[in-house]
Design a protein around this motif. Sequence first.
Motif, mmCIF file in Angstrom:
data_model
loop_
_atom_site.group_PDB
_atom_site.id
_atom_site.type_symbol
_atom_site.label_atom_id
_atom_site.label_comp_id
_atom_site.label_asym_id
_atom_site.label_seq_id
_atom_site.Cartn_x
_atom_site.Cartn_y
_atom_site.Cartn_z
ATOM 1 N N MET A 1 37.117 56.562 51.988
ATOM 2 C CA MET A 1 35.750 57.601 51.566
ATOM 3 C C MET A 1 34.693 56.866 50.843
ATOM 4 O O MET A 1 35.166 56.055 50.157
ATOM 5 N N LYS A 2 33.287 57.203 51.320
ATOM 6 C CA LYS A 2 32.246 56.264 51.059
ATOM 7 C C LYS A 2 32.091 56.666 49.552
ATOM 8 O O LYS A 2 32.127 57.516 48.849
ATOM 9 N N LYS A 3 31.777 55.297 48.792
ATOM 10 C CA LYS A 3 31.501 55.576 47.234
ATOM 11 C C LYS A 3 30.387 56.240 47.036
ATOM 12 O O LYS A 3 29.304 56.110 47.698
ATOM 13 N N PHE A 4 30.230 57.332 45.977
ATOM 14 C CA PHE A 4 29.195 58.011 45.542
ATOM 15 C C PHE A 4 28.399 56.999 44.706
ATOM 16 O O PHE A 4 29.019 57.133 43.699
ATOM 17 N N ASP A 5 27.095 56.737 44.679
ATOM 18 C CA ASP A 5 26.536 55.898 43.843
ATOM 19 C C ASP A 5 25.365 56.743 43.206
ATOM 20 O O ASP A 5 24.332 56.785 43.730
ATOM 21 N N TYR A 6 25.354 56.909 41.849
ATOM 22 C CA TYR A 6 24.375 57.793 41.346
ATOM 23 C C TYR A 6 23.086 57.155 41.274
ATOM 24 O O TYR A 6 21.960 57.684 40.871
ATOM 25 N N ASN A 7 23.038 55.644 41.437
ATOM 26 C CA ASN A 7 21.789 54.933 41.249
ATOM 27 C C ASN A 7 20.928 54.883 42.543
ATOM 28 O O ASN A 7 20.033 54.902 42.663
ATOM 29 N N ARG A 8 21.689 55.505 43.646
ATOM 30 C CA ARG A 8 21.032 55.728 44.847
ATOM 31 C C ARG A 8 20.250 57.170 45.058
ATOM 32 O O ARG A 8 19.886 57.376 46.077
ATOM 33 N N THR A 9 20.631 57.936 44.146
ATOM 34 C CA THR A 9 20.146 59.344 44.162
ATOM 35 C C THR A 9 19.284 59.752 42.871
ATOM 36 O O THR A 9 19.233 58.791 42.261
ATOM 37 N N ASP A 10 18.653 61.015 43.130
ATOM 38 C CA ASP A 10 17.681 61.188 42.132
ATOM 39 C C ASP A 10 18.370 62.410 41.353
ATOM 40 O O ASP A 10 17.631 63.150 40.674
ATOM 41 N N ILE A 11 19.648 62.610 41.363
ATOM 42 C CA ILE A 11 20.486 63.458 40.842
ATOM 43 C C ILE A 11 20.239 63.409 39.279
ATOM 44 O O ILE A 11 20.117 64.684 38.678
ATOM 45 N N HIS A 12 19.878 62.342 38.624
ATOM 46 C CA HIS A 12 19.779 62.238 37.032
ATOM 47 C C HIS A 12 18.642 63.138 36.624
ATOM 48 O O HIS A 12 18.534 63.425 35.551
ATOM 49 N N ILE A 13 17.534 63.218 37.457
ATOM 50 C CA ILE A 13 16.432 63.961 37.281
ATOM 51 C C ILE A 13 16.824 65.630 37.100
ATOM 52 O O ILE A 13 16.314 66.329 36.034
ATOM 53 N N ARG A 14 17.593 66.149 37.857
ATOM 54 C CA ARG A 14 17.961 67.495 37.887
ATOM 55 C C ARG A 14 19.406 67.995 36.927
ATOM 56 O O ARG A 14 19.677 68.952 36.826
ATOM 57 N N TYR A 15 20.048 66.877 36.756
ATOM 58 C CA TYR A 15 21.466 66.915 36.323
ATOM 59 C C TYR A 15 21.678 67.866 34.996
ATOM 60 O O TYR A 15 22.248 68.815 35.207
#
Length: 254
Positions: free
Chosen positions: A1-15
Motif C-alpha cells: 500500500m502506498k505511503k500517505f505523506d502529509y507533507n505532500r498534501t495541503d490537508i494541514h490547512i483544512r484539518y
Amino acid sequence: MKKFDYNRTDIHIRYDQARRLPEKTMQLWLESISQHIPKDEVKTIIDVGCGTGRFSKALADHFSAKVYGIDPSYKMLKKAKSSILSPLVDFIQCQAANIPLCDKRTDMLFLSQVFHHIHNKDNAALEFKRVLKRDGFLCIRNSTTDSLDCYIYLRFFPSARKIDLAKLPSRRELKNFLHGHGFKLCTHTIVHQVFADNFDEYLRKISMRALSDLDAITDEEFQEGLTRLKKYCQEQKSQEPIFEDLDLFIFRLT
Ligand SMILES: C[S@@+](CC[C@H](N)C(=O)[O-])C[C@H]1O[C@@H](n2cnc3c(N)ncnc32)[C@H](O)[C@@H]1O
C-alpha cells in the motif's frame, strides 16, 4: 500500500476545521482513557503522530502532564506550533520509529488515527518499548476494518472504502501485533462519538476532503461521491447528531 505523506498534501490547512471534535466528544475520549489509566500515574506523554496537536493540549491539561507531540510532517507541526502555546506541550519533528527522547521516561504513548499511517510498525513498536517506563501505557484510538460500516460517507466513496480496507488494521490484527511485541491488552472499547451536530455540518466536514482516504482517490471519484452524499444529506429530516464508532485500545508494557 502506498505511503500517505502529509507533507505532500495541503490537508494541514483544512484539518482542524474539517476534523474538529465537539467539546463533549473530546471530553468523552479523555474520560474513556482516564477510566483505565489513573491520572496520578501519568506525568509524561508522547502524542505520536500528533498532527496539528488536536489531542496534545487536551491530554496535557487533563492529565496535568508534560506532552511531547511528535510527527514527521513539518506542515502539520507548523499548524500545531502556531495554535498551541503551552509550557506543558513541546513538538518534535520525527518518525515513530526514531524518537529523540530518553529511554524509560514516558508514562503513556497516545496514538490517534496514526497506527495505519506508520510504515515501519515493527521498528516503531521497538521504539515504544524503549521510551516507555516499565508498566507504561500505550493508548491507541483508531478506526478499524471492523468499524467501516458506521462511516456514512464511505457508502458514497467506494474507492475510499477500498483504500481503508487495505490500509486499516482489523481489531484482531492490531491486538495480535502489539501482543507479539510484548504489550498486554488492558482494555478494548468502542467509543460512539459525535462527529457532526447535524447533516449540514456532516456534509461541510466531508466536503473539505481532509480525510486521507478521500485525499487519495481521484478528483473525479471525489466529486461523484460528493454529489451523491449531498443529495443524501439534503434528504435527511433528522436534526440529530451524526455518530461514528472508533476503537480505543489500552495496552500496558509487560
Ligand atoms: C490522521 S493524522 C492524525 C493526527 C492526530 N493524531 C489527530 O488525531 O488529529 C495522522 C498523522 O500521523 C502522522 N504520521 C504518519 N506517519 C507517521 C510516522 N511514521 N510516525 C509518526 N507519525 C506519523 C502524519 O504526519 C499525520 O500528522
